[in-house]
Write a protein that holds these residues in place. Sequence first.
Motif, mmCIF file in Angstrom:
data_model
loop_
_atom_site.group_PDB
_atom_site.id
_atom_site.type_symbol
_atom_site.label_atom_id
_atom_site.label_comp_id
_atom_site.label_asym_id
_atom_site.label_seq_id
_atom_site.Cartn_x
_atom_site.Cartn_y
_atom_site.Cartn_z
ATOM 1 N N THR A 156 3.169 -2.702 -8.804
ATOM 2 C CA THR A 156 3.213 -1.253 -8.826
ATOM 3 C C THR A 156 1.996 -0.711 -9.561
ATOM 4 N N ASN A 157 1.971 0.598 -9.806
ATOM 5 C CA ASN A 157 1.025 1.208 -10.745
ATOM 6 C C ASN A 157 1.832 1.680 -11.939
ATOM 7 N N LYS A 158 1.243 1.535 -13.133
ATOM 8 C CA LYS A 158 1.992 1.887 -14.335
ATOM 9 C C LYS A 158 2.444 3.354 -14.299
ATOM 10 N N TYR A 159 1.522 4.244 -13.841
ATOM 11 C CA TYR A 159 1.842 5.679 -13.871
ATOM 12 C C TYR A 159 2.869 6.076 -12.813
ATOM 13 N N ILE A 160 3.121 5.204 -11.851
ATOM 14 C CA ILE A 160 4.208 5.481 -10.898
ATOM 15 C C ILE A 160 5.505 4.879 -11.429
ATOM 16 N N GLY A 194 -9.205 1.230 -6.374
ATOM 17 C CA GLY A 194 -9.348 1.523 -4.943
ATOM 18 C C GLY A 194 -8.383 0.722 -4.089
ATOM 19 N N GLU A 195 -8.683 0.723 -2.791
ATOM 20 C CA GLU A 195 -7.789 0.073 -1.823
ATOM 21 C C GLU A 195 -7.975 -1.440 -1.892
ATOM 22 N N PRO A 196 -7.038 -2.229 -1.341
ATOM 23 C CA PRO A 196 -7.054 -3.677 -1.589
ATOM 24 C C PRO A 196 -8.284 -4.397 -1.037
ATOM 25 N N GLY A 215 1.858 2.999 -3.012
ATOM 26 C CA GLY A 215 1.304 3.420 -1.731
ATOM 27 C C GLY A 215 0.899 2.208 -0.903
ATOM 28 N N GLY A 216 0.150 2.487 0.170
ATOM 29 C CA GLY A 216 -0.265 1.411 1.071
ATOM 30 C C GLY A 216 -1.025 0.307 0.353
ATOM 31 N N THR A 217 -1.763 0.664 -0.682
ATOM 32 C CA THR A 217 -2.513 -0.349 -1.430
ATOM 33 C C THR A 217 -1.568 -1.388 -2.022
ATOM 34 N N THR A 261 5.499 5.055 -1.932
ATOM 35 C CA THR A 261 5.417 6.244 -2.798
ATOM 36 C C THR A 261 4.403 7.254 -2.273
ATOM 37 N N THR A 262 3.828 6.982 -1.091
ATOM 38 C CA THR A 262 2.998 7.983 -0.420
ATOM 39 C C THR A 262 3.669 8.270 0.927
ATOM 40 N N CYS A 263 3.113 9.246 1.653
ATOM 41 C CA CYS A 263 3.740 9.582 2.940
ATOM 42 C C CYS A 263 2.742 9.298 4.045
ATOM 43 N N GLY A 264 2.239 8.042 4.079
ATOM 44 C CA GLY A 264 1.188 7.782 5.033
ATOM 45 C C GLY A 264 1.306 6.522 5.843
ATOM 46 N N THR A 265 1.358 5.394 5.181
ATOM 47 C CA THR A 265 1.037 4.159 5.894
ATOM 48 C C THR A 265 2.152 3.661 6.813
ATOM 49 N N GLY A 266 3.389 3.936 6.469
ATOM 50 C CA GLY A 266 4.487 3.333 7.235
ATOM 51 C C GLY A 266 4.498 1.826 7.065
ATOM 52 N N ILE A 322 1.740 -5.952 8.901
ATOM 53 C CA ILE A 322 0.284 -6.100 8.764
ATOM 54 C C ILE A 322 -0.168 -5.666 7.384
ATOM 55 N N SER A 323 -1.164 -6.360 6.882
ATOM 56 C CA SER A 323 -1.760 -6.015 5.598
ATOM 57 C C SER A 323 -3.252 -5.813 5.833
ATOM 58 N N ILE A 324 -3.756 -4.654 5.415
ATOM 59 C CA ILE A 324 -5.169 -4.340 5.677
ATOM 60 C C ILE A 324 -5.972 -4.609 4.405
ATOM 61 N N THR A 354 -4.388 13.005 2.380
ATOM 62 C CA THR A 354 -4.995 11.873 3.103
ATOM 63 C C THR A 354 -3.917 10.967 3.693
ATOM 64 N N SER A 355 -2.833 10.745 2.945
ATOM 65 C CA SER A 355 -1.841 9.796 3.469
ATOM 66 C C SER A 355 -1.071 10.405 4.642
ATOM 67 N N SER A 356 -0.769 11.697 4.587
ATOM 68 C CA SER A 356 -0.010 12.263 5.712
ATOM 69 C C SER A 356 -0.885 12.381 6.957
ATOM 70 N N ILE A 357 -2.199 12.587 6.779
ATOM 71 C CA ILE A 357 -3.082 12.576 7.957
ATOM 72 C C ILE A 357 -3.081 11.171 8.571
ATOM 73 N N ASP A 358 -3.064 10.157 7.728
ATOM 74 C CA ASP A 358 -2.969 8.780 8.250
ATOM 75 C C ASP A 358 -1.706 8.641 9.108
ATOM 76 N N ALA A 359 -0.587 9.159 8.610
ATOM 77 C CA ALA A 359 0.672 9.052 9.373
ATOM 78 C C ALA A 359 0.558 9.791 10.701
HETATM 79 N N1 NAD Z 1 -0.286 -2.154 6.540
HETATM 80 C C1 NAD Z 1 -0.239 -1.054 7.234
HETATM 81 O O1 NAD Z 1 0.531 -0.936 8.163
HETATM 82 C C2 NAD Z 1 -1.140 0.076 6.819
HETATM 83 C C3 NAD Z 1 -1.158 1.241 7.562
HETATM 84 C C4 NAD Z 1 -1.989 2.266 7.139
HETATM 85 C C5 NAD Z 1 -2.756 2.132 5.993
HETATM 86 N N2 NAD Z 1 -2.740 0.967 5.305
HETATM 87 C C6 NAD Z 1 -3.536 0.787 4.077
HETATM 88 O O2 NAD Z 1 -2.932 1.516 3.025
HETATM 89 C C7 NAD Z 1 -3.942 1.898 2.073
HETATM 90 C C8 NAD Z 1 -3.841 3.378 1.774
HETATM 91 O O3 NAD Z 1 -2.561 3.651 1.300
HETATM 92 P P1 NAD Z 1 -2.118 5.102 0.814
HETATM 93 O O4 NAD Z 1 -2.718 6.136 1.680
HETATM 94 O O5 NAD Z 1 -0.658 5.035 0.698
HETATM 95 O O6 NAD Z 1 -2.842 5.259 -0.596
HETATM 96 P P2 NAD Z 1 -2.942 4.295 -1.857
HETATM 97 O O7 NAD Z 1 -1.819 3.346 -1.916
HETATM 98 O O8 NAD Z 1 -4.329 3.729 -1.867
HETATM 99 O O9 NAD Z 1 -2.766 5.339 -3.034
HETATM 100 C C9 NAD Z 1 -3.777 6.304 -3.322
HETATM 101 C C10 NAD Z 1 -3.686 6.708 -4.797
HETATM 102 O O10 NAD Z 1 -2.470 7.427 -5.010
HETATM 103 C C11 NAD Z 1 -1.745 6.874 -6.114
HETATM 104 N N3 NAD Z 1 -0.321 7.098 -5.854
HETATM 105 C C12 NAD Z 1 0.424 6.576 -4.866
HETATM 106 N N4 NAD Z 1 1.679 7.047 -4.931
HETATM 107 C C13 NAD Z 1 1.738 7.893 -5.998
HETATM 108 C C14 NAD Z 1 2.773 8.685 -6.555
HETATM 109 N N5 NAD Z 1 3.980 8.758 -6.009
HETATM 110 N N6 NAD Z 1 2.481 9.393 -7.657
HETATM 111 C C15 NAD Z 1 1.226 9.363 -8.197
HETATM 112 N N7 NAD Z 1 0.202 8.664 -7.703
HETATM 113 C C16 NAD Z 1 0.458 7.927 -6.592
HETATM 114 C C17 NAD Z 1 -2.154 5.416 -6.110
HETATM 115 O O11 NAD Z 1 -1.942 4.841 -7.348
HETATM 116 C C18 NAD Z 1 -3.616 5.505 -5.735
HETATM 117 O O12 NAD Z 1 -4.414 5.793 -6.850
HETATM 118 C C19 NAD Z 1 -5.260 1.503 2.684
HETATM 119 O O13 NAD Z 1 -5.722 0.311 2.101
HETATM 120 C C20 NAD Z 1 -4.930 1.307 4.142
HETATM 121 O O14 NAD Z 1 -5.820 0.418 4.789
HETATM 122 C C21 NAD Z 1 -1.935 -0.040 5.693
#
Ligand code: NAD
Length: 372
Positions: free
Chosen positions: A33-37, A60-62, A87-89, A127-132, A138-140, A179-184
Amino acid sequence: MLQLLFKPELHYFDTCREFAERFRITADDLVLTNKYIYEPFFGPLDLPAMTLYQEEFGSGEPSDVMVNAILEAMETKAVRRVIAVGGGTIIDIAKVLAVAPTGERVDDLFRDMGNLQSRRELVILPTTCGTGSEVTNISILNRTSMGTKMGLVSPSMFASQAVLVPELLSTLPYGVFATSSIDALVHAVESALSPKATPYTRIFSDKAMQLILRGYQRVRQEGPQARVPLMKDFLIASNFAGLAFGTAGCAAVHALSYPLGGSFHVPHGESNYALFVAVLKAYRRVRSDGALAELESFLASELSCEPEEAFDALGELLAAILPLKRLREYGMKEEDIPSFAGNVLASQQRLLANNYVPLSERQIEEIYASRW
Ligand SMILES: NC(=O)c1ccc[n+]([C@@H]2O[C@H](COP(=O)([O-])OP(=O)(O)OC[C@H]3O[C@@H](n4cnc5c(N)ncnc54)[C@H](O)[C@@H]3O)[C@@H](O)[C@H]2O)c1
Ligand SMILES: [Fe+2]
């Protein structure tokens, strides 16, 4: 033809406390996880699990470097279950932890991708609304030696349980929301246009698009705070989009965004955004009927415009959520265009196979040039 691939159990809890009680966290669990989450939500619960904070292993991202360091830290202990809270990372790193044999590192896993096996149970709380990513296999990862992001794919990387807890998104900063919801949204659109789309994936694509576009219109009208009561909708929309692209796949938008993300560390959703509408317009220049015409009609009805204006109206709505930058603003040089296009063709065939229409090297260069 495969209609819908869905492996994990899907759970929903209003609070982290309910999750922790139901999932009986023990000392042989590892929480990545992240400590602040983690601290605001799980700190007061004083759980016995080992915790690893991703930010202590790189920012940054993985990347392969970050993941290798986390693998080393995990191997100091016998871990039965990996729980990803992030999040996705975080999620994409946790997927690697779930399958890596002791002592193996990222390059070994890519080499042996066809034989990966599940070695630890995997539970994922986005914890984000993007990657699903909680429902995909899959892991990117950014392969630093190759200068691009690549997907490690294996049926063994499905979570055993995906858990939606909207409370976790209450701390999400506006920028990551955007950024994450645009990804979704890109996942939903790319899977709607994919040749692998099915009536089942279309249901998830369409509903994801609708929830996100309606939410964005509220945010455009009422301002960034309007997103707060909508976080549950956005979390579910990103999960729906994950279910859609888990079967139908992503395509050119993701393929073209990876060299940009890999070279200049642009957040994944933002690098997709930089190319999104340009790719849709490039498709339309080649073929404007079928699923593309359906998409334009769908967008037109959501955005109250004519179908032929739909991609411009989409671009305008997105610009109200996140300003659109040119590729040069990320550090890309004009002379990078041919090498980016070559890189896409060499390393992203997995994604290009899902394009609405095939795109030649020349057409890919033109897309980059139009956004440069
Ligand atoms: N495996 C898949 O199917 C898939 C699909 C799409 C994207 N990805 C990958 O996911 C990564 C991007 O993920 P992301 O958009 O979720 O962003 P992220 O996980 O990189 O998070 C972005 C930032 O937001 C912070 N954060 C996340 N949730 C938080 C919360 N609830 N409160 C406060 N801070 C928070 C994180 O600590 C980080 O600093 C990329 O590496 C991308 O390639 C994977
Ligand atoms: Fe994505």
